[in-house]
Design a protein around this motif. Structure first.
Motif, PDB file in Angstrom:
ATOM      1  N   GLY A 305       0.782  -1.229   0.000  1.00 15.30           N
ATOM      2  CA  GLY A 305       0.000   0.000   0.000  1.00 15.30           C
ATOM      3  C   GLY A 305       0.814   1.279   0.000  1.00 15.30           C
ATOM      4  N   ASP A 306       2.086   1.202  -0.427  1.00 13.60           N
ATOM      5  CA  ASP A 306       2.930   2.403  -0.439  1.00 13.60           C
ATOM      6  C   ASP A 306       3.035   3.023  -1.827  1.00 13.60           C
ATOM      7  N   GLY A 307       2.246   2.525  -2.793  1.00 12.35           N
ATOM      8  CA  GLY A 307       2.268   3.072  -4.147  1.00 12.35           C
ATOM      9  C   GLY A 307       3.329   2.466  -5.040  1.00 12.35           C
ATOM     10  N   LEU A 308       4.134   1.561  -4.512  1.00  8.72           N
ATOM     11  CA  LEU A 308       5.207   0.924  -5.276  1.00  8.72           C
ATOM     12  C   LEU A 308       4.943  -0.578  -5.315  1.00  8.72           C
ATOM     13  N   LYS A 309       4.985  -1.154  -6.492  1.00 15.07           N
ATOM     14  CA  LYS A 309       4.666  -2.568  -6.628  1.00 15.07           C
ATOM     15  C   LYS A 309       5.804  -3.452  -6.121  1.00 15.07           C
ATOM     16  N   GLN A 323      11.008  -6.525  -2.617  1.00 14.44           N
ATOM     17  CA  GLN A 323      10.746  -5.083  -2.710  1.00 14.44           C
ATOM     18  C   GLN A 323      11.901  -4.359  -3.391  1.00 14.44           C
ATOM     19  N   HIS A 324      11.578  -3.227  -4.012  1.00 14.84           N
ATOM     20  CA  HIS A 324      12.598  -2.367  -4.612  1.00 14.84           C
ATOM     21  C   HIS A 324      13.386  -1.664  -3.519  1.00 14.84           C
ATOM     22  N   ASP A 325      14.602  -1.262  -3.863  1.00 19.78           N
ATOM     23  CA  ASP A 325      15.399  -0.426  -2.981  1.00 19.78           C
ATOM     24  C   ASP A 325      14.785   0.977  -2.980  1.00 19.78           C
ATOM     25  N   LEU A 326      14.218   1.397  -1.863  1.00 23.02           N
ATOM     26  CA  LEU A 326      13.465   2.648  -1.800  1.00 23.02           C
ATOM     27  C   LEU A 326      14.346   3.872  -2.063  1.00 23.02           C
ATOM     28  N   VAL A 329      14.761   4.176  -5.810  1.00 19.50           N
ATOM     29  CA  VAL A 329      13.500   4.630  -6.404  1.00 19.50           C
ATOM     30  C   VAL A 329      13.306   6.121  -6.172  1.00 19.50           C
ATOM     31  N   ALA A 330      13.577   6.584  -4.951  1.00 19.69           N
ATOM     32  CA  ALA A 330      13.411   8.005  -4.631  1.00 19.69           C
ATOM     33  C   ALA A 330      14.346   8.870  -5.469  1.00 19.69           C
ATOM     34  N   ASN A 331      15.584   8.428  -5.658  1.00 24.31           N
ATOM     35  CA  ASN A 331      16.532   9.197  -6.467  1.00 24.31           C
ATOM     36  C   ASN A 331      16.079   9.283  -7.917  1.00 24.31           C
ATOM     37  N   THR A 332      15.543   8.194  -8.452  1.00 27.22           N
ATOM     38  CA  THR A 332      15.078   8.187  -9.832  1.00 27.22           C
ATOM     39  C   THR A 332      13.860   9.085 -10.007  1.00 27.22           C
TER      40      THR A 332
END
Length: 370
Positions: A305-309, A323-326, A329-332
């Motif tokens: 539920g954080d908006g990231l699949k 999970q993706h490395d958050l 993802v934030a940097n991108t």
């Protein structure tokens, strides 16, 4: 007089066991389709409440694949369940809202392409296109038979049908496009081009749909642009037959470069990720990961539920969430938003965000951690 004491021995020696011996029952084994209803996603999880809402439908066949898709009745869209079975048929179940139950409906009313298969279907996939006026379906069967059909939705007319036969059972079929689509966020203004796309305006090219076929003994293959080439153009997935049989597949853009990857799960406890090499137009093994047990199913969903699949992997012993490395993802995201602010007005922002000029893969494949 001498006496001889006899001792009876069993061979081999029997071990004492506390386990019970179950005798076979005379009553036949009964199969059920269990449907859980009346559960609100935002409500607190309560297993007892979910169990009480279970609707059990008795089956007179062994079920194989359960699939859900849409059907259109006029302008109304309804969700139905498709269930393939050992009786060499696909069964359609639809909700009866008036009586709060599910009922089986004749297949020819909605899916005439599935009526005369007369084979055990192990996998199926359904995709609507052309403003939902046409339907592309694919089925893979136990005897290696594959059928692809294009149907006119409003008339149920079969426009095209073609088939091919492999040498082993088909474990998975997936219809997909190479380019991953992203839904426009609601906070961005809708442009004239968006209006044309959502209204199903005619375009001057045929959409390219590809068909992934995975079998139990052969190498997995992608039939390229099936609407035009049918089964004439194929791309092999090298090494996909090296880890026992492929049991499941998923199509997802896991590195967020706007192009879909092909993800295979094998009985040999390996997850294989394939990517298209653009300059050579060939598929190559992009990444793989080992698990402790055979893999049964793979999907790409936002379960936290954080908006990231997340990549959801089901094995014979449990569920794994990758999970993706958050931070990456934030940097991108920051990089892409900065590009939008510098170069674009708000009407063109979303379209340019999807363009290749502003996209780059997120980190490397090892950023998916369990």
């Amino acid at each position: 007089m001498s006496t001889t004491k006899r001792t009876n021995h069993s061979f081999p020696p029997q071990r004492k066991s506390n386990s019970r011996t179950y005798q076979p029952s005379d009553s036949p084994v009964v199969q059920y389709l269990n449907i859980y209803t009346d559960w609100e996603p935002k409500a607190e999880l309560n297993l007892e409440s979910i169990a009480q809402s279970c609707l059990s439908l008795k089956l007179n066949f062994i079920p194989y694949q359960l699939y859900h898709t849409d059907v259109w009745k006029g302008e109304n869209r309804e969700i139905v369940l498709l269930l393939s079975g050992s009786d060499e048929q696909i069964h359609l179940y639809q909700e009866d809202k008036a009586h709060h139950t599910y009922c089986e409906h004749p297949m020819e009313e909605c899916f005439p392409e599935f009526v005369d298969l007369k084979r055990i279907v192990l996998s199926m996939d359904v995709l609507y296109f052309g403003n939902s006026q046409k339907r592309l379906t694919a089925v893979g069967c136990e005897d290696g038979y594959i059928q692809v059909t294009v149907t006119q939705v409003n008339t149920n007319e079969l426009l095209q049908t073609w088939n091919i036969k492999h040498d082993s059972p088909i474990s998975s079929v997936k219809i997909f496009q190479l380019h991953a689509t992203v839904q426009r966020p609601t906070f961005l203004q809708q442009t004239e081009d968006d209006d044309n796309e959502e209204s199903g305006a005619e375009i001057d090219f045929e959409p390219e749909f590809h068909l992934l076929v995975a079998s139990t003994l052969e190498v997995a293959v992608v039939y390229w642009n099936v609407l035009v080439e049918r089964f004439g153009a194929q791309k092999l997935l090298p090494g996909s037959d090296g880890f026992d049989c492929v049991q499941c597949a998923c199509i997802a853009d896991i590195d967020m470069d706007q192009n879909n990857e092909i993800i295979l799960g094998t009985y040999g406890q390996e997850m294989l990720v394939y990517k298209l090499k653009m300059d050579e137009e060939e598929l190559f093994l992009f990444w793989k990961r080992s698990f402790a047990y055979p893999l049964l199913s793979i999907d790409y969903l936002d379960v936290t539920g954080d908006g990231l699949k997340e990549l959801i992997v089901l094995s014979t012993k449990g569920l794994h969430i990758l999970q993706h490395d958050l931070e990456e993802v934030a940097n991108t995201v920051t990089e892409r938003l900065s590009s939008l602010v510098r170069n674009l007005n708000k009407n063109d922002a979303f379209k340019e965000l999807q363009s290749e000029q502003l996209l780059r893969p997120i980190g490397n494949s090892e950023s998916l951690d369990s």
